[in-house]
Scaffold this active site. Structure first.
Site, PDB file in Angstrom:
ATOM      1  N   LYS A  50      40.877   1.176   6.164  1.00  0.00           N
ATOM      2  CA  LYS A  50      40.699   0.149   7.197  1.00  0.00           C
ATOM      3  C   LYS A  50      41.238   0.599   8.549  1.00  0.00           C
ATOM      4  O   LYS A  50      40.660   0.292   9.583  1.00  0.00           O
ATOM      5  CB  LYS A  50      41.349  -1.168   6.772  1.00  0.00           C
ATOM      6  CG  LYS A  50      40.567  -1.874   5.680  1.00  0.00           C
ATOM      7  CD  LYS A  50      40.927  -3.340   5.591  1.00  0.00           C
ATOM      8  CE  LYS A  50      40.045  -4.014   4.552  1.00  0.00           C
ATOM      9  NZ  LYS A  50      40.473  -5.356   4.181  1.00  0.00           N
ATOM     10  N   LYS A  55      31.091   0.563  -1.347  1.00  0.00           N
ATOM     11  CA  LYS A  55      31.108  -0.732  -2.033  1.00  0.00           C
ATOM     12  C   LYS A  55      30.506  -1.812  -1.129  1.00  0.00           C
ATOM     13  O   LYS A  55      30.560  -1.696   0.106  1.00  0.00           O
ATOM     14  CB  LYS A  55      32.521  -1.093  -2.498  1.00  0.00           C
ATOM     15  CG  LYS A  55      33.435  -1.550  -1.423  1.00  0.00           C
ATOM     16  CD  LYS A  55      34.741  -2.136  -1.946  1.00  0.00           C
ATOM     17  CE  LYS A  55      35.511  -2.591  -0.720  1.00  0.00           C
ATOM     18  NZ  LYS A  55      36.810  -3.104  -0.871  1.00  0.00           N
ATOM     19  N   LYS A  74      32.330  -7.177   3.070  1.00  0.00           N
ATOM     20  CA  LYS A  74      32.127  -8.105   4.187  1.00  0.00           C
ATOM     21  C   LYS A  74      32.160  -7.369   5.510  1.00  0.00           C
ATOM     22  O   LYS A  74      31.596  -7.827   6.493  1.00  0.00           O
ATOM     23  CB  LYS A  74      33.266  -9.131   4.221  1.00  0.00           C
ATOM     24  CG  LYS A  74      33.299 -10.086   3.062  1.00  0.00           C
ATOM     25  CD  LYS A  74      34.560 -10.952   3.152  1.00  0.00           C
ATOM     26  CE  LYS A  74      34.980 -11.427   1.787  1.00  0.00           C
ATOM     27  NZ  LYS A  74      36.410 -11.621   1.634  1.00  0.00           N
TER      28      LYS A  74
HETATM   29  P1  TYM Z   1      38.816  -9.719  -0.948  1.00  0.00           P
HETATM   30  O1  TYM Z   1      38.787 -10.983  -0.152  1.00  0.00           O
HETATM   31  O2  TYM Z   1      38.463  -8.447  -0.268  1.00  0.00           O
HETATM   32  O3  TYM Z   1      37.894  -9.848  -2.220  1.00  0.00           O
HETATM   33  C1  TYM Z   1      37.992 -10.950  -3.093  1.00  0.00           C
HETATM   34  C2  TYM Z   1      37.733 -10.500  -4.519  1.00  0.00           C
HETATM   35  O4  TYM Z   1      36.427  -9.907  -4.627  1.00  0.00           O
HETATM   36  C3  TYM Z   1      36.522  -8.621  -5.213  1.00  0.00           C
HETATM   37  N1  TYM Z   1      35.507  -7.743  -4.601  1.00  0.00           N
HETATM   38  C4  TYM Z   1      34.594  -7.057  -5.291  1.00  0.00           C
HETATM   39  N2  TYM Z   1      34.350  -6.960  -6.614  1.00  0.00           N
HETATM   40  C5  TYM Z   1      33.314  -6.162  -6.995  1.00  0.00           C
HETATM   41  N3  TYM Z   1      32.533  -5.479  -6.119  1.00  0.00           N
HETATM   42  C6  TYM Z   1      32.737  -5.552  -4.790  1.00  0.00           C
HETATM   43  N4  TYM Z   1      31.958  -4.900  -3.923  1.00  0.00           N
HETATM   44  C7  TYM Z   1      33.817  -6.371  -4.314  1.00  0.00           C
HETATM   45  N5  TYM Z   1      34.296  -6.666  -3.084  1.00  0.00           N
HETATM   46  C8  TYM Z   1      35.337  -7.509  -3.281  1.00  0.00           C
HETATM   47  C9  TYM Z   1      37.924  -8.146  -4.877  1.00  0.00           C
HETATM   48  O5  TYM Z   1      38.354  -7.146  -5.775  1.00  0.00           O
HETATM   49  C10 TYM Z   1      38.712  -9.425  -5.001  1.00  0.00           C
HETATM   50  O6  TYM Z   1      39.056  -9.681  -6.358  1.00  0.00           O
HETATM   51  N6  TYM Z   1      43.635  -8.511  -1.245  1.00  0.00           N
HETATM   52  C11 TYM Z   1      42.616  -9.379  -1.809  1.00  0.00           C
HETATM   53  C12 TYM Z   1      42.939 -10.857  -1.686  1.00  0.00           C
HETATM   54  C13 TYM Z   1      44.275 -11.254  -2.224  1.00  0.00           C
HETATM   55  C14 TYM Z   1      44.625 -11.368  -3.590  1.00  0.00           C
HETATM   56  C15 TYM Z   1      45.969 -11.813  -3.598  1.00  0.00           C
HETATM   57  C16 TYM Z   1      43.930 -11.128  -4.761  1.00  0.00           C
HETATM   58  C17 TYM Z   1      45.351 -11.614  -1.488  1.00  0.00           C
HETATM   59  N7  TYM Z   1      46.393 -11.964  -2.314  1.00  0.00           N
HETATM   60  C18 TYM Z   1      46.650 -12.010  -4.800  1.00  0.00           C
HETATM   61  C19 TYM Z   1      44.618 -11.325  -5.962  1.00  0.00           C
HETATM   62  C20 TYM Z   1      45.954 -11.762  -5.963  1.00  0.00           C
HETATM   63  C21 TYM Z   1      41.321  -9.124  -1.070  1.00  0.00           C
HETATM   64  O7  TYM Z   1      41.300  -8.657   0.018  1.00  0.00           O
HETATM   65  O8  TYM Z   1      40.234  -9.579  -1.684  1.00  0.00           O
END
Ligand code: TYM
Length: 332
Positions: free
Chosen positions: A111, A194, A197
């Protein structure tokens, strides 16, 4: 009972990767776990946000959770910024997290890219806030997509470091739950990246708010190769775009990739894509319609989030008070 915590960032719209890699699994898990699902709005601040857009996205992510099948009565559903214990615990944990551990985080490197020095401190400290999210509830399990695996390992390391430092058995070491066929959904334009967003091309992803026509058009334009579908999943190894579409189809229809190929081997992509559009629209259209309905009543979403925050606060404030006690911070 084992407890689950997970969350998604309200940055732009949720996409099919978020749904297949995480949200869909949460819905299935709520029957057997005590579940806490959070809209991690503080994490979203690690990138520049427009205040009105952030507000609307936060509601939209909550609406997506509910529309996909999360029951806000059975689970705790809330916005991270409503429970101040996350930020406080994050500071405490950051004082137990060696910089060397954070330096290893690949997502920060990706990032921040070449602009490491101008990246904000919050982006660097992001995984510590994530550890605080999980540990504030002493969650035992964390269902996420594969891209969050390294962050979860750090959460476990931080929990272990805290326990060892004070010679306590206070924080459980949270287990990642990386479930299902589609743990890493790839971009529709490039099978080596991947679905994300932050990709500048909207054609690279299917958003949970896309209508049927947009979904159809994106799948028809998705990158593929000229060969028909192979007989075995092993033959997909060198064909990342084909592999991705087969994986998505399998996840949407609850089949393994091999089961998909058993039925579709020899099909041309033009035919397979038509079948994929049908299953994608059948799965997503009702969720999108329900999200739109919920978004028409923002006050009701705010009310649900506020109710969830009260329930979350009761748990997190207790953990925080106990952690402060262990550390030696004076009680008031
Ligand atoms: P975020 O918002 O990027 O994504 C949310 C969830 O979606 C999953 N994900 C994917 N799974 C499969 N293929 C993809 N292309 C893909 N893109 C995203 C992510 O693995 C995630 O499960 N850091 C985390 C948010 C967070 C969090 C937490 C998660 C903050 N605190 C505590 C678990 C526990 C994040 O940025 O997710």
């Amino acid at each position: 009972m084992n407890r689950i915590f997970s969350g998604m960032q309200p940055t732009r719209q949720l996409h099919l990767g978020n749904y297949l890699g995480a949200l869909r699994n949460w819905v299935a898990l709520q029957a057997s776990y005590d579940c806490i699902f959070c809209v991690v709005d503080l994490h979203a601040l690690t990138l520049p946000q427009e205040p009105e857009v952030l507000r609307s996205n936060t509601r939209e992510v909550a609406a997506a959770y509910i529309a996909a099948g999360i029951d806000p009565q059975r689970c705790i559903l809330f916005a991270q910024s409503h429970v101040s214990a996350h930020s406080e615990l994050s500071w405490i944990l950051s004082c137990h997290a060696p910089i060397g551990w954070l330096n290893r985080m690949t997502q920060f490197k990706e990032k921040a890219g070449k602009h490491r020095d101008s990246a904000v401190l919050g982006l660097y400290a992001y995984p510590v806030l994530m550890a605080a999210d999980i540990l504030a509830y002493k969650a035992t399990h964390v269902p996420v997509g594969e891209d969050q695996k390294q962050h979860l390992e750090l959460s476990r390391d931080i929990a272990g470091a805290f326990n060892r430092h004070y010679d306590v058995d206070f924080f459980p070491l949270p287990e990642p739950q990386i479930l299902g066929e589609a743990t890493r959904v790839m971009s529709l334009r490039d099978g080596s990246k991947k679905m994300s967003k932050s990709d500048i091309s909207d054609q690279s992803r299917i958003n949970m708010t896309d209508d049927a026509e947009t979904i159809a058009q994106k799948i028809r334009k998705a990158k593929t190769d000229p060969d028909p579908l192979p007989e075995t999943a092993d033959d997909l190894v060198a064909r990342p775009e084909a592999d991705n579409l087969v994986t998505i189809y399998g996840a949407l229809t609850d089949q393994s990739r091999q089961q998909v190929l058993d039925a579709q081997a020899g099909a041309q992509f033009s035919t397979f894509k038509t079948a994929l559009v049908d299953v994608a629209v059948a799965k997503l259209a009702p969720i999108t319609a329900e999200m739109n309905r919920l978004m028409n009543d923002p006050a009701e979403i705010d009310r649900l989030l506020s109710h969830g925050a009260d329930r979350a606060e009761a748990i997190a404030a207790k953990t925080l008070a106990e952690a402060k006690d262990i550390i030696g911070l004076l009680r008031i």
